[in-house]
Scaffold this active site. Structure first.
Site, PDB file in Angstrom:
ATOM      1  CG  LEU A 171     -18.792  74.291   7.071  1.00  0.00           C
ATOM      2  CD1 LEU A 171     -18.794  74.175   5.801  1.00  0.00           C
ATOM      3  CD2 LEU A 171     -19.644  75.332   8.283  1.00  0.00           C
ATOM      4  N   GLY A 172     -18.845  70.697  10.704  1.00  0.00           N
ATOM      5  CA  GLY A 172     -18.820  69.377  10.764  1.00  0.00           C
ATOM      6  C   GLY A 172     -17.835  68.528  10.486  1.00  0.00           C
ATOM      7  N   GLY A 206     -16.082  60.920   9.719  1.00  0.00           N
ATOM      8  CA  GLY A 206     -15.015  59.790  10.127  1.00  0.00           C
ATOM      9  C   GLY A 206     -13.496  60.105  10.087  1.00  0.00           C
ATOM     10  CG  MET A 207     -11.980  58.070   6.621  1.00  0.00           C
ATOM     11  SD  MET A 207     -10.216  57.835   7.825  1.00  0.00           S
ATOM     12  CE  MET A 207      -9.349  57.868   6.821  1.00  0.00           C
ATOM     13  CB  VAL A 247     -16.672  69.453   6.424  1.00  0.00           C
ATOM     14  CG1 VAL A 247     -17.368  70.401   5.067  1.00  0.00           C
ATOM     15  CG2 VAL A 247     -16.162  67.702   6.055  1.00  0.00           C
ATOM     16  CE  LYS A 302     -14.359  64.589   3.544  1.00  0.00           C
ATOM     17  NZ  LYS A 302     -15.622  63.572   2.904  1.00  0.00           N
ATOM     18  CG  ASP A 353     -20.204  56.505   3.128  1.00  0.00           C
ATOM     19  OD1 ASP A 353     -21.244  56.013   3.706  1.00  0.00           O
ATOM     20  OD2 ASP A 353     -19.498  57.487   4.294  1.00  0.00           O
ATOM     21  CE  LYS A 372     -23.234  58.687   5.082  1.00  0.00           C
ATOM     22  NZ  LYS A 372     -22.487  58.244   6.514  1.00  0.00           N
ATOM     23  CG  ASP A 385     -18.105  63.126   1.921  1.00  0.00           C
ATOM     24  OD1 ASP A 385     -17.553  63.987   2.280  1.00  0.00           O
ATOM     25  OD2 ASP A 385     -18.450  62.095   2.699  1.00  0.00           O
TER      26      ASP A 385
END
Lengths: 204, 683
Positions: free
Chosen positions: B158-159, B162-163, B166, B181, B275, B277, B293
């Site tokens: 799905l995406g 950085g770490m 998913v 994840k 984080d 956003k 997240d």
């Protein structure tokens, strides 16, 4: 102020064609009830409806690139109806070909009786179908607006109250009511591009 | 005007018309008249539609049809020139090893489909829906590992961040679809990283809030940890704004309010997001915001321990550049300086994006944008977006004040003001934006934490002219030994993985005890809270504890029922840093209760609160400690939970959100302190 970017000025179809999954989801959300309704009208069973429903949208997805909407209002809906009609016919044909059909003879009879189950709608059907899609569109966009704006819009559009009356009731400025009405109708029209005249001449 | 009423008028013209309406009553009347009459759209709206009797069936049909598009788009596999596909027999072997299908099923497919090559077989399996594109591609490359994670078949990616990556996945038995994840296979994979990821997984699993994504399960595959979460339908706010443009202010506030409520809850559990956003706020189909997240973000963005040179907030830890646009000034300098108020700042930047459609600061380079958070004045929101009330503007400015002390001091304060905004009331501001606020490093609690800034950050952010001369409590050499605590290893044996675990390290709590922040060294480090009775505590206990802590350079504070001094059983007086009532437990705390006159402590809810807050409670001297914790022991006995007997010199068990030990005697103090504070202190 632009609360809608270029994305909505592109039609849902254009966006779906460029693999925008959101746009596809919206199309299914908008027109799904219509497809279900058409299937029901020819008296299909739930299981069969599920098959035809999926096959129809598969076909739409497959042929989306080739579909060029005519300028006419509702051309997507007409196209969709053609697809569903074909899929329904396919379905009954398959049932016919089966030596021991699931429900065999009644289905055959149905096919015989309903030569073209989805012949062109009469005006009454069409406006009812429009209402169905418009209602879906409203569900789709409601979350984008505040409860107050939504209420203001519904009071104008559904109940026909005046901006001043609504403003008093909701304790906002009348202009806020007018603006809510404008924004939500504009958004609805963007979603419903296929069904709505590009410019509305009702008052002109 | 007719086009305005019917919603056909372009936005710009509408703006012009609205300005005209302000001063023209006649036009207002005409418009109101028109809007009551039905145009074609309104006619359709007013037409009653029979409610669907089988809406559930319809919803099911629609959900399935939505998937049709992505399946239709699945291109047939062809042999690409870069990688030669494996041979058919190897493909079958990989498929079998992957756990996606059992041997019988595969054999049957081979018989029926009679493929002649691996690619043909893969395409056949794609066509019948037995494999997804991701699975087929991996198998054609001879890769089969991690196509099944635990009980879940990985379906598609799905995406990726950085770490981590998913995936959409499906439970092998229940067929429930979830989101998984997985720690990025190319990311750092030391045992420390994995351990930290695992701990963060437990943190998020312990959070339960309607606006936080639900964690179902977690596990490890090929020793890489993964987290199983609910699969959400909808869009993150970054995508939403990118697709539809800035949101109506009411929606933006509603979404931010939901996120603030989620963070208020997370903060109460000692978890800082770090984080926040628009990409991490997910709007689901029901209009609900889910914060994503959570907890992992801390891991994603945290500065690595100083003994790993070269890691920084911006580079190898995998923090994406986009995050820089939402980062608080103090967090940009050192991620460990992030506290609750850093989340408020980031949420403010998010609000800006939702309302304006772009980030607060723009700059060509990452550095320029980082510096802007510190030095550029806050933009005037009202000038960027018409229709922003002064109240919204004020709330925004207070969220993104440069200096944490000028911001809202808690999410609770922010939630209250956002609710007032939504209700249409003006928040009662007793706050004025500081004139030309300049961010000073000194404003952040402990300048010592900046000692290990790496070169990159130093280059980006000029050091302040002077630093407060805080004496480091922890000698520099000790800092090098700052490691991930080991107790997690023991404790994971004790507690079910999904339960909260004590997070000893890197819970940034700069705001935490402002009165002592200057003296306890690393404000976000593990900390001991020694609890004594105000009169008659055992001095021998206290001395054993302080010696053990000092030997290990663990900062501590002393708490008692009263402020001022506390008197030991031999008349010795010690200074009390804070009262028990003022103490807010955090999961980074080890609460050590000394024996002697403990009856005095019985009336406090110290143990309850500490465990609720995720702290570890250690008792010294059974005669005093027993009454405090007996209820826990009884509860354990009834539920048949075994104490963890693997610990030499003591026993520990999960309780509340934290852990509690059996009381130890003076001689056992050093061992138990080691258990509580883990490897951090071991030589």
């Amino acid at each position: 102020m632009s609360s809608q970017s270029d994305a909505t000025s592109l039609s849902l179809l254009q966006r779906a064609r460029s693999n925008d999954q959101d746009a596809w989801d919206q199309i299914v959300h908008l027109y799904g009830p219509l497809v279900q309704r058409w299937c029901k009208r020819v008296g299909m069973r739930e299981d069969d409806i599920a098959d035809v429903f999926q096959e129809s949208f598969h076909a739409v997805s497959n042929h989306l690139d080739g579909f060029k909407p005519a300028k006419a209002v509702g051309s997507f809906r007409s196209w969709l109806r053609t697809i569903v009609r074909t899929k329904i016919a396919d379905h009954f044909r398959k049932v016919n070909e089966q030596p021991v059909g699931r429900g065999g003879s009644t289905d055959q009879m149905r096919l015989a009786n309903v030569a073209d189950p989805l012949a062109d709608d009469c005006a009454e059907d069409e406006s009812e179908e429009n209402a169905l899609v418009v209602q879906r569109a409203m569900e789709l966009i409601e979350s984008e607006f505040s409860a107050k704006n939504w209420q203001a819009f519904k009071l104008v559009a559904l109940e026909g109250y005046s901006a001043v009356e609504i403003a008093q009731q909701l304790n906002v400025q009348p202009q806020a009511v007018r603006q809510a009405n404008y924004r939500i109708r504009r958004r609805l029209r963007a979603v419903l591009q296929d069904l709505m005249e590009p410019t509305d001449s009702d008052f002109e | 005007m007719a086009r305005y009423v019917s919603g056909n008028l372009a936005e710009m013209e509408a703006d012009r018309l609205v300005r005209h309406l302000d001063s023209c009553n006649d036009c207002q009347r005409q418009i109101d008249d028109m809007s009551r009459r039905a145009d074609s759209l309104v006619a359709a709206i007013r037409r009653p539609v029979a409610p669907a009797r089988d809406s559930q069936e319809l919803a099911r049909l629609i959900a399935k049809a939505k998937g049709a598009r992505s399946e239709e788009n699945t291109p047939a596999l062809t042999s690409d020139n870069k990688v030669e596909p494996v041979a058919l027999d190897q493909f079958v072997a990989c498929l079998s090893k992957s756990g996606l299908s059992n041997a019988d099923e595969i054999a049957e497919c081979v018989r029926e489909l009679a493929p002649t090559s691996s690619i043909e077989f893969a395409n056949q399996l794609l066509a019948v829906g037995k494999l997804t594109l991701l699975q087929a591609r991996a198998l054609l490359r001879g890769r089969w590992r991690q196509l099944v994670l635990g009980n879940y078949a990985v379906l598609e990616m799905l995406g990726q961040g950085g770490m981590s990556r998913v995936y959409r996945a499906r439970h092998l038995q229940t067929k429930r679809e979830v989101c998984i994840k997985l720690l990025h296979p190319k990311g750092p994979r030391t045992s420390e990283h994995k351990e930290r990821f695992a701990r963060e997984v437990r943190t998020i699993a312990s959070l339960e809030h309607p606006n936080i994504v639900v964690a179902h399960d977690s596990g490890q595959s090929e020793s890489i940890p993964y987290l199983v979460m609910e699969l959400l339908d909808g869009s993150d706010l970054a995508k939403l704004v990118a697709a539809k443009g800035p949101l109506p202010p009411d929606s933006a506030i509603r979404y931010v309010l939901q996120a603030a409520k989620a963070l208020e809850y997370a903060h109460s559990r000692g978890v800082i997001h770090r984080d926040i956003k628009p990409h991490n706020l997910f709007l689901d189909d029901t209009g609900k915001i889910k914060v994503l997240d959570l907890g992992l973000a801390r891991f994603d963005s945290v500065l690595q321990p100083s003994n790993e040179p070269g890691f920084s907030t911006m580079t190898k830890t995998g923090m994406v550049v986009g995050t820089v646009d939402y980062i608080a000034p103090e967090q940009a300098v050192d991620a460990r300086d992030a506290d609750y108020r850093s989340d408020i700042y980031s949420l403010g930047c998010t609000l800006h994006y939702l309302l304006v459609g772009r980030t607060v600061f723009s700059g060509e380079t990452l550095m320029a944008r980082l510096v802007a958070h510190r030095e550029e004045p806050i933009p005037n929101l009202a000038a960027l977006r018409p229709g922003i009330s002064p109240e919204i503007k004020s709330v925004f400015e207070r969220m993104v004040a440069k200096c944490p002390t000028n911001r809202y001091q808690s999410m609770t304060e922010l939630v209250a003001d956002l609710e007032l905004l939504l209700a249409g009331d003006s928040p009662a501001f007793d706050w004025e934006p500081p004139v030309q606020e300049i961010y000073e490093l000194e404003a952040v609690a402990d300048a010592e934490t900046h000692a290990d800034l790496n070169a990159l950050t130093l280059a980006a952010i000029p050091a302040p002219a002077h630093r407060p001369a805080h004496r480091p409590v922890r000698p520099a050499s000790k800092r090098q030994e700052f490691r991930v605590p080991k107790p997690v290893l023991y404790w994971s044996c004790v507690g079910a993985g999904a339960l909260a675990c004590v997070v000893l390290l890197f819970v940034a709590v700069t705001s935490f005890f402002p009165e002592i922040a200057g003296t306890v060294g690393l404000s976000n480090s593990p900390r001991a809270v020694i609890v004594v009775a105000s009169d008659g505590f055992r001095v021998s206990h206290y001395q054993a504890v302080t010696k053990a802590l000092n030997d290990r350079a663990i900062p501590f504070v002393t708490a008692s029922t009263r402020s001022g001094d506390a008197k030991a059983d031999d008349g010795t007086r010690i200074k009390v840093d804070l009262t028990i009532d003022d103490y807010t437990p955090r999961s980074s705390d080890g609460v050590i209760v000394c024996g002697g006159s403990v009856h005095e402590l019985k009336n406090t809810d110290l143990v309850d609160r500490s465990l609720k807050g995720g702290a570890t409670v250690l008792g010294v001297g059974s005669e005093g400690f027993a009454p405090l914790y007996s209820q826990y022991h009884l509860a354990f006995k009834e539920s048949g939970v075994e104490w963890d007997k693997k610990l030499p010199g003591g026993e520990m068990i999960q309780a509340g959100n934290g852990y509690i030990t059996k009381a130890c005697d003076e001689g056992g103090v050093p061992t138990m302190v080691d258990h509580v504070f883990g490897e951090l202190v071991s030589k």
